[in-house]
Structure formats: structure tokens, C-alpha cells
Design an enzyme around this catalytic site. Structure first.
Site, PDB file in Angstrom:
ATOM      1  N   HIS A   1       0.850  -1.189   0.000  1.00 50.73           N
ATOM      2  CA  HIS A   1       0.000   0.000   0.000  1.00 50.73           C
ATOM      3  C   HIS A   1       0.886   1.239   0.000  1.00 50.73           C
ATOM      4  O   HIS A   1       2.049   1.198   0.417  1.00 50.73           O
ATOM      5  CB  HIS A   1      -0.896   0.009   1.236  1.00 50.73           C
ATOM      6  CG  HIS A   1      -1.983  -1.001   1.198  1.00 50.73           C
ATOM      7  ND1 HIS A   1      -3.092  -0.916   2.003  1.00 50.73           N
ATOM      8  CD2 HIS A   1      -2.151  -2.134   0.461  1.00 50.73           C
ATOM      9  CE1 HIS A   1      -3.897  -1.939   1.772  1.00 50.73           C
ATOM     10  NE2 HIS A   1      -3.336  -2.696   0.842  1.00 50.73           N
TER      11      HIS A   1
ATOM     12  N   GLU B   1       1.132   3.969   1.820  1.00 50.70           N
ATOM     13  CA  GLU B   1       1.760   4.416   3.064  1.00 50.70           C
ATOM     14  C   GLU B   1       2.893   3.481   3.479  1.00 50.70           C
ATOM     15  O   GLU B   1       3.945   3.940   3.914  1.00 50.70           O
ATOM     16  CB  GLU B   1       0.725   4.504   4.188  1.00 50.70           C
ATOM     17  CG  GLU B   1      -0.372   5.506   3.933  1.00 50.70           C
ATOM     18  CD  GLU B   1      -1.585   4.942   3.203  1.00 50.70           C
ATOM     19  OE1 GLU B   1      -2.662   5.552   3.313  1.00 50.70           O
ATOM     20  OE2 GLU B   1      -1.470   3.900   2.525  1.00 50.70           O
TER      21      GLU B   1
ATOM     22  N   CYS C   1      -5.848   2.616   5.662  1.00 46.06           N
ATOM     23  CA  CYS C   1      -6.538   1.374   6.017  1.00 46.06           C
ATOM     24  C   CYS C   1      -5.979   0.872   7.355  1.00 46.06           C
ATOM     25  O   CYS C   1      -4.992   1.410   7.864  1.00 46.06           O
ATOM     26  CB  CYS C   1      -6.319   0.337   4.918  1.00 46.06           C
ATOM     27  SG  CYS C   1      -4.660  -0.404   4.925  1.00 46.06           S
TER      28      CYS C   1
ATOM     29  N   CYS D   1      -2.162   0.055   7.190  1.00 46.94           N
ATOM     30  CA  CYS D   1      -1.334   1.258   7.092  1.00 46.94           C
ATOM     31  C   CYS D   1      -1.400   2.068   8.379  1.00 46.94           C
ATOM     32  O   CYS D   1      -0.398   2.646   8.803  1.00 46.94           O
ATOM     33  CB  CYS D   1      -1.769   2.091   5.894  1.00 46.94           C
ATOM     34  SG  CYS D   1      -1.454   1.243   4.320  1.00 46.94           S
TER      35      CYS D   1
END
Length: 161
Positions: free
Chosen positions: A58, A60, A88, A91
Site C-alpha cells: 500500500h 503508506e 486502512c 497502514c
């Protein structure tokens, strides 16, 4: 509330541009993130789940990994994170482990859910008993695992993080 000025808008624009670029290149969903220390971008990332066949890639997490590698540290205590969307749960956890000063985000988790990136089921799953989770988590107590924890507790040269 933290004041939003031209500096913050400039850095958020960078994160949003990364989200668009990665999405348009077919690398993953529309998510981008940067890590900033002072006035310098020290890490950047965009969703690369499809590129790397990695569900943890992801924006991040990629940006945090990039910043930590560049800075030679595992904590970003003097940094800020700008991300194109509210993080999310994964993250969110990575951000807390990295310990930045603050996080700025553009789109909300509700807006992400509206385009089929809905993490609400994960928040729900976290609260369920082990056996009731969609993916069962099965406790398997092991004395040797406890011994490793005891060894860590006694370790005099450990670096606590």
C-alpha cells in the site's frame, strides 16, 4: 486542529499525483503517499499491490519503507506523512509503528469504500473472538515461544522500539 497552509497543500498535491500516476500505470489502486521531514520529501510510495503481487504494498507502507531506508532508521519521529486517502487498518498500524509527528489525508475511508476499497469488515473482524473470524485464528500455546519472549525480557542489549 492543525492549520493547513500552502506548504501542506503542496505536499498533499504530491501525494495525490503519485496516486494518479500509479493508478494510471496499472500498478494498483488510486493511493499515494509521501513522507516529509522539514521541507524535504524523504520517502514516497503509491499502491503497488498489482506490480509486486504484494497485498502489503500500500502507498503508506511503501512510503514508510522508502523513508526509513533513505534515513537509515526504523522510526520517523521527526517526519510527517501525507496520503491521498485515510489509511486502512494495516497502514494505520504501520504509521503508529513508524511514529511520525502527524498524518495528513485527503479522501476519507468512506469515500474509499464507495469505490470498492471498504475496510470496515477488518475493523469488525478485529473485535470478534478467534473462532468467529472469517479467517479463524487458532491459539497454539508453545512453551518454546514463551521462552524466546522470556529471553527477550532478560536481554540487556536490546533496542526497544
Amino acid at each position: 486542529m492543525y492549520p493547513i497552509g500552502e506548504r501542506e497543500k503542496k505536499f498533499m498535491a504530491m501525494a495525490v499525483e503519485l496516486s494518479a500516476r500509479g493508478m494510471r500505470n496499472g500498478e494498483g489502486g488510486p493511493f499515494g503517499s509521501i513522507v516529509v521531514r522539514g521541507e524535504e520529501v524523504v520517502g514516497e510510495g503509491w499502491n503497488q499491490v498489482l506490480t509486486h503481487n504484494d497485498p502489503t504494498a500500500h502507498a503508506e507502507v511503501v512510503a514508510i519503507r522508502d523513508a526509513c531506508q533513505r534515513l537509515g532508521t526504523f522510526q520517523l519521529t521527526d517526519c510527517e506523512i501525507y496520503t491521498s486517502c485515510e489509511p486502512c487498518p494495516m497502514c494505520f498500524g504501520a504509521i503508529y509503528w513508524a511514529r511520525p509527528q502527524r498524518v495528513f489525508f485527503a479522501n476519507t475511508k468512506e469515500e474509499a469504500a464507495a469505490i470498492a476499497f471498504d475496510d470496515s469488515f477488518i475493523y469488525h473482524e478485529l473485535e470478534l473472538p478467534y473462532g468467529d473470524k472469517k479467517i479463524p485464528f487458532i491459539p497454539m500455546p508453545e512453551e518454546s515461544a514463551r521462552e524466546v519472549f522470556r529471553e527477550w525480557a532478560r536481554k540487556s542489549d536490546k533496542k526497544v522500539y
